[in-house]
Design a protein around this motif. Sequence first.
Motif, PDB file in Angstrom:
ATOM      1  N   LYS A   1      -6.642 -53.019  34.410  1.00 50.65           N
ATOM      2  CA  LYS A   1      -7.675 -52.960  33.208  1.00 50.65           C
ATOM      3  C   LYS A   1      -6.854 -52.585  31.951  1.00 50.65           C
ATOM      4  N   PRO A   2      -7.677 -52.762  30.908  1.00 48.84           N
ATOM      5  CA  PRO A   2      -7.026 -52.147  29.460  1.00 48.84           C
ATOM      6  C   PRO A   2      -6.869 -50.819  29.677  1.00 48.84           C
ATOM      7  N   ILE A   3      -5.892 -50.155  28.850  1.00 44.69           N
ATOM      8  CA  ILE A   3      -5.382 -48.750  29.027  1.00 44.69           C
ATOM      9  C   ILE A   3      -6.926 -47.853  28.577  1.00 44.69           C
ATOM     10  N   SER A   4      -7.823 -48.670  27.888  1.00 43.00           N
ATOM     11  CA  SER A   4      -8.893 -47.842  27.376  1.00 43.00           C
ATOM     12  C   SER A   4      -9.887 -47.571  28.376  1.00 43.00           C
ATOM     13  N   SER A   5      -9.651 -48.055  29.435  1.00 39.95           N
ATOM     14  CA  SER A   5     -10.430 -48.061  30.657  1.00 39.95           C
ATOM     15  C   SER A   5     -10.304 -46.676  31.313  1.00 39.95           C
ATOM     16  N   ILE A   6      -9.330 -45.765  30.940  1.00 36.78           N
ATOM     17  CA  ILE A   6      -9.165 -44.641  31.728  1.00 36.78           C
ATOM     18  C   ILE A   6      -9.704 -43.658  30.909  1.00 36.78           C
ATOM     19  N   PHE A   7     -10.527 -43.916  29.953  1.00 38.29           N
ATOM     20  CA  PHE A   7     -11.091 -43.099  29.190  1.00 38.29           C
ATOM     21  C   PHE A   7     -12.717 -43.035  29.048  1.00 38.29           C
ATOM     22  N   SER A   8     -13.521 -41.857  29.457  1.00 42.45           N
ATOM     23  CA  SER A   8     -14.596 -41.699  29.395  1.00 42.45           C
ATOM     24  C   SER A   8     -15.182 -40.773  28.466  1.00 42.45           C
ATOM     25  N   ILE A   9     -15.633 -41.294  27.368  1.00 45.25           N
ATOM     26  CA  ILE A   9     -16.345 -40.432  26.363  1.00 45.25           C
ATOM     27  C   ILE A   9     -17.800 -40.152  26.507  1.00 45.25           C
ATOM     28  N   GLN A  10     -17.880 -38.468  26.530  1.00 42.18           N
ATOM     29  CA  GLN A  10     -18.970 -37.914  26.807  1.00 42.18           C
ATOM     30  C   GLN A  10     -19.638 -36.968  25.871  1.00 42.18           C
ATOM     31  N   ARG A  11     -20.698 -36.760  25.602  1.00 49.77           N
ATOM     32  CA  ARG A  11     -21.344 -35.749  24.683  1.00 49.77           C
ATOM     33  C   ARG A  11     -20.782 -34.227  25.418  1.00 49.77           C
ATOM     34  N   ASN A  12     -20.235 -33.217  24.525  1.00 51.95           N
ATOM     35  CA  ASN A  12     -20.082 -31.988  24.856  1.00 51.95           C
ATOM     36  C   ASN A  12     -21.338 -31.008  25.094  1.00 51.95           C
ATOM     37  N   THR A  13     -21.744 -30.700  26.180  1.00 46.38           N
ATOM     38  CA  THR A  13     -22.752 -29.850  26.311  1.00 46.38           C
ATOM     39  C   THR A  13     -22.381 -28.466  26.959  1.00 46.38           C
ATOM     40  N   HIS A  14     -21.032 -28.166  26.989  1.00 47.33           N
ATOM     41  CA  HIS A  14     -20.681 -26.865  27.519  1.00 47.33           C
ATOM     42  C   HIS A  14     -19.924 -26.166  26.578  1.00 47.33           C
ATOM     43  N   SER A  15     -19.342 -26.501  25.326  1.00 49.52           N
ATOM     44  CA  SER A  15     -18.774 -25.741  24.314  1.00 49.52           C
ATOM     45  C   SER A  15     -18.901 -26.193  23.145  1.00 49.52           C
TER      46      SER A  15
END
Lengths: 307, 246
Positions: free
Chosen positions: A158-172
């Motif tokens: 899969k494209p290299i971008s598939s190894i990233f997961s963008i998530q909202r920061n709720t802990h810092s």
Amino acid sequence: MSLNIDYPNPVLSIDGDDYNEDCTFDVSFKEEEIVVDEDNIIIPAVCDLQCNGLSDLIKQGKAVIVVLISSSASFYRRAFEFDSAELTKEIKVPKFDVRKNIDFCGYILAKEDMKSFRCDGDFNDLYFKNMSFPVRKADVLAQGQLRTIPIDDSELEKPISSIFSIQRNTHSDAEIESNFDVDEKIVVYLSERLNQLYYDIKDFNNGALHRYLNGIIAYPVLIEGIAKMCDHYRNGSEYSEKRWFKTIDHKLKALGVNLEEEHENHSYTELADKLLGGIAYDGLLSVKNTIDEETNGGEYINTGGVD
Amino acid sequence: MYLGFFTEDAYDRLLDAVEENKDKYLEPDNWVSTYFAKGVEWCGISSQEVNKFDPWLSGSKDKSEDDCINAIRLHEAFKITPLQATNKYMWAYMCHIDDDCRKYMRYRWSDSKPEQRYFVPGEGMGLYYFNGLSRLWWWAHLTYDPDSKDHYTLTRILFENQMLGKDILDTLNRTNFKRMKGILLAIQEFKGMVGPNEGITDYFRECKKELNHYAAISIFDYLDFEDIKKITLETLIKVRDQAKKE
């Protein structure tokens, strides 16, 4: 399949000394001989047993050679039994029942309850002189080396971008931070405002600024990831089993870079730029093109200044 | 119909936005189909054809009562491989998009966190315990007995007490059908011995510890289901006898 177990009876194993030095046991295979047909993954297993006592028990039908195959990702676990007279076996694993990895480990098991299990001349006399042991059906008498067979490399394509997961920061409070430990992917945490901005830009004009976004978000994180991989090859780590690690490694090899051998020879920044298909140039170009379009549309107003 | 799936990016985005969207999970509208901007690739349709899931919605106060029926219905409708059934993007898509699945999800899990039931949190447990649809499928699949006249006899035993069912699935027993069969048949026989008024969950938890010790030094997967049934039943009886003495 833990290898560090205190069994209540002597067990012949590579790391143990319950048996004399000239006794050995393992079940192995050659990876290049594994065949995948329409329904099965076929593993040609070969047993190597040097122990008169256990060999005799197998011939008598009191012990059996078994290979335990497991794939935890799909809840699969089966024991494949060798015929008593055979030291080779074709193990057929249904390929649609397993996922990611297959763990393969050979054992010799008791085929029936035995009140006085003993291998004269084979047990280590230092510990077990004249001793015999009660064993139950399926108790382990010998254990081979654990091997892992990766079976699904489709994710690596899969494209290299598939190894990233963008998530909202709720802990810092960090605007942006990365985490390489929590998941199979590299998690990039964005603050609330950055997260919103990210998706607004991502969706803008059918993804026209997608490359620019990768340059801002994925590029620096990928550099950090490559640094961690090089550190792994120097000092070891838990990362090598992660999907992100294997994907980056796989794609670098396709670019002619073997990071395991060459981790001191390359700039992380350059490698990340190559992995993202020349992101440094493309990212800026996508912004320039967007600006040019706005300018040509007569909507551009010059408001910028020098820093 | 053909099974669909979210793209990885769409899955991550929906999961990330679950707090701001939580009220939408209670609405009958298919809000996800208009959630993403035009031109954004957010889903795909596979070539795997399945039958429609027709959920049983009895209206009972105890909604878990319907789980066994729905597990069997879903397993019968979705004839897929275990490999396909580990795909979290597929399960999340079906929970969010398919009309019948969505109706079931709203009925069964309206008072649960969407991030746990509409998605697959983590590997393993996320599939067999949390996601509202995949848990049904896997409970039915792991207990499906092709050799029995009623293929779902063991499934019904597992669902009789879901806390006990989870205890059984929380071990390596879930990975080998012979082990599942042996343990479930032992539990059924043990229940017959002690009667319907005596709970057995605590006995099984103690029994599980002993089975784990046994399995640590043996390869349980080599045993037949009758062997495992015998070992389990003997252990349950022993644990109960010890508990009665105390």
